[in-house]
Design a protein around this motif. Structure first.
Motif, short mmCIF file in Angstrom:
data_model
loop_
_atom_site.label_atom_id
_atom_site.label_comp_id
_atom_site.label_asym_id
_atom_site.label_seq_id
_atom_site.Cartn_x
_atom_site.Cartn_y
_atom_site.Cartn_z
N GLY A 68 45.78 45.70 50.28
CA GLY A 68 45.71 47.02 49.67
C GLY A 68 46.04 47.04 48.18
O GLY A 68 45.83 48.05 47.52
N THR A 69 46.56 45.93 47.66
CA THR A 69 46.90 45.87 46.24
C THR A 69 45.63 45.91 45.39
O THR A 69 44.71 45.13 45.62
CB THR A 69 47.68 44.58 45.92
N PRO A 70 45.55 46.80 44.41
CA PRO A 70 44.37 46.80 43.52
C PRO A 70 44.45 45.64 42.54
O PRO A 70 45.51 45.37 41.97
CB PRO A 70 44.46 48.14 42.80
N VAL A 71 43.33 44.96 42.35
CA VAL A 71 43.24 43.82 41.44
C VAL A 71 42.05 44.05 40.52
O VAL A 71 41.00 44.49 40.97
CB VAL A 71 43.06 42.50 42.24
N GLU A 72 42.22 43.75 39.26
CA GLU A 72 41.14 43.87 38.29
C GLU A 72 40.65 42.47 37.95
O GLU A 72 41.45 41.59 37.64
CB GLU A 72 41.66 44.58 37.04
N LEU A 73 39.34 42.24 38.01
CA LEU A 73 38.75 40.96 37.67
C LEU A 73 38.07 41.09 36.31
O LEU A 73 37.38 42.08 36.06
CB LEU A 73 37.73 40.53 38.72
N GLU A 74 38.28 40.10 35.47
CA GLU A 74 37.75 40.17 34.11
C GLU A 74 37.17 38.82 33.73
O GLU A 74 37.76 37.78 33.98
CB GLU A 74 38.87 40.56 33.14
N GLY A 75 35.99 38.87 33.14
CA GLY A 75 35.33 37.68 32.66
C GLY A 75 34.58 37.98 31.38
O GLY A 75 34.77 39.02 30.74
N LEU A 76 33.68 37.08 31.01
CA LEU A 76 32.94 37.22 29.77
C LEU A 76 32.06 38.47 29.76
O LEU A 76 32.02 39.20 28.78
CB LEU A 76 32.08 35.97 29.54
N THR A 77 31.39 38.75 30.89
CA THR A 77 30.44 39.89 30.92
C THR A 77 30.80 40.94 31.96
O THR A 77 29.99 41.81 32.24
CB THR A 77 29.02 39.38 31.21
N TYR A 78 31.97 40.88 32.54
CA TYR A 78 32.32 41.83 33.59
C TYR A 78 33.80 42.20 33.52
O TYR A 78 34.63 41.45 33.00
CB TYR A 78 31.98 41.28 34.98
N ASN A 79 34.10 43.37 34.04
CA ASN A 79 35.46 43.86 34.21
C ASN A 79 35.39 44.96 35.27
O ASN A 79 34.86 46.03 35.01
CB ASN A 79 36.02 44.40 32.90
N PHE A 80 35.88 44.67 36.47
CA PHE A 80 35.83 45.66 37.54
C PHE A 80 37.01 45.50 38.46
O PHE A 80 37.74 44.52 38.41
CB PHE A 80 34.51 45.55 38.33
N ASN A 81 37.22 46.53 39.30
CA ASN A 81 38.36 46.57 40.22
C ASN A 81 37.94 46.15 41.62
O ASN A 81 36.80 46.36 42.03
CB ASN A 81 38.96 47.97 40.28
N ALA A 82 38.88 45.56 42.33
CA ALA A 82 38.69 45.17 43.72
C ALA A 82 39.98 45.49 44.47
O ALA A 82 41.00 45.82 43.86
CB ALA A 82 38.37 43.68 43.81
N SER A 83 39.93 45.37 45.77
CA SER A 83 41.09 45.64 46.60
C SER A 83 41.34 44.43 47.50
O SER A 83 40.40 43.86 48.06
CB SER A 83 40.84 46.88 47.44
N VAL A 84 42.60 44.04 47.66
CA VAL A 84 42.96 42.90 48.51
C VAL A 84 42.81 43.31 49.97
O VAL A 84 43.33 44.34 50.40
CB VAL A 84 44.41 42.45 48.23
N ILE A 85 42.06 42.49 50.75
CA ILE A 85 41.91 42.78 52.18
C ILE A 85 42.52 41.70 53.06
O ILE A 85 42.67 41.90 54.26
CB ILE A 85 40.43 43.00 52.56
N ASP A 86 42.90 40.54 52.47
CA ASP A 86 43.54 39.50 53.25
C ASP A 86 44.27 38.54 52.31
O ASP A 86 43.77 38.25 51.21
CB ASP A 86 42.53 38.72 54.08
N VAL A 87 45.45 38.07 52.72
CA VAL A 87 46.22 37.08 51.98
C VAL A 87 46.59 35.97 52.95
O VAL A 87 47.19 36.23 53.99
CB VAL A 87 47.51 37.71 51.37
N ARG A 88 46.21 34.74 52.60
CA ARG A 88 46.52 33.58 53.45
C ARG A 88 47.37 32.60 52.67
O ARG A 88 46.96 32.14 51.60
CB ARG A 88 45.23 32.92 53.93
N ILE A 89 48.53 32.29 53.22
CA ILE A 89 49.42 31.30 52.61
C ILE A 89 49.13 29.96 53.25
O ILE A 89 49.18 29.81 54.47
CB ILE A 89 50.90 31.69 52.79
N LYS A 90 48.82 28.97 52.46
CA LYS A 90 48.47 27.64 52.98
C LYS A 90 49.71 26.80 53.18
O LYS A 90 50.68 26.89 52.53
CB LYS A 90 47.51 26.91 52.02
#
Length: 175
Positions: A153-175
């Motif tokens: 549920g944590t909001p995460v923003e992804l940023e690169g050379l040609t993009y910047n948008f928001n996503a939402s965490v749906i799963d976290v796996r600890i290895k």
């Protein structure tokens, strides 16, 4: 000659209060530079770092050519993330998948089929599933990436050379 005169001066020249203030300043400077104490944060003592994988979902991303965006992710292999307005830095892009948009269409026999969305305006709206990988500190409250807890549920923003948008965490796996 008296050591302390009636005005509170030593030998008639230096005020006792001025001398006391000067000694306090000297002791503080000695304490800061010669005895600085322990360095580092107390919160990081005994914390282990492990690899984690995080699944993100992006819904309704307006993009003209989603395949070009997917190719950019695959070529770079990394993306910068921002968690709760705090930049973390680059993480690995493990996988990225374009999710097909479907509509539930009732059939004449009463059943329902999921068919591709035929609307023209929806051709510029994409849904993505992205898996990111990195190393996180594992605390008693869960994984911490970039000084921020990373949970479903944590909001995460992804940023690169040609993009910047928001996503939402749906799963976290600890290895």
């Amino acid at each position: 000659m008296n050591i302390l005169d009636s005005k509170g001066r030593l030998f008639g020249k230096i005020s006792v209060l001025d001398l006391g203030a000067a000694l306090v300043i000297v002791f503080v400077i000695i304490g800061i530079f010669f005895f600085p104490g322990q360095t580092g944060s107390v919160a990081q003592v005994g914390v282990t770092t492990k690899p984690v994988e995080v699944d993100l979902i992006v819904r309704g991303l307006s993009v003209r050519d989603p395949q070009a965006l997917l190719e950019e992710f695959r070529e770079k292999g990394k993306t910068n993330i921002i968690i709760r307005n705090q930049p973390h830095g680059a993480v690995d892009v493990k996988s990225i998948e374009l999710l097909t948009k479907t509509l539930a269409i009732p059939q004449p026999d009463g059943s329902v089929k999921a068919l591709p969305d035929p609307r023209q305006e929806e051709s510029f709206s994409s849904n993505l599933m992205i898996t990111l990988g990195g190393r996180a500190q594992i605390t008693e409250n869960g994984p911490v990436l970039g000084n921020n807890k990373l949970k479903i549920g944590t909001p995460v923003e992804l940023e690169g050379l040609t993009y910047n948008f928001n996503a939402s965490v749906i799963d976290v796996r600890i290895k």
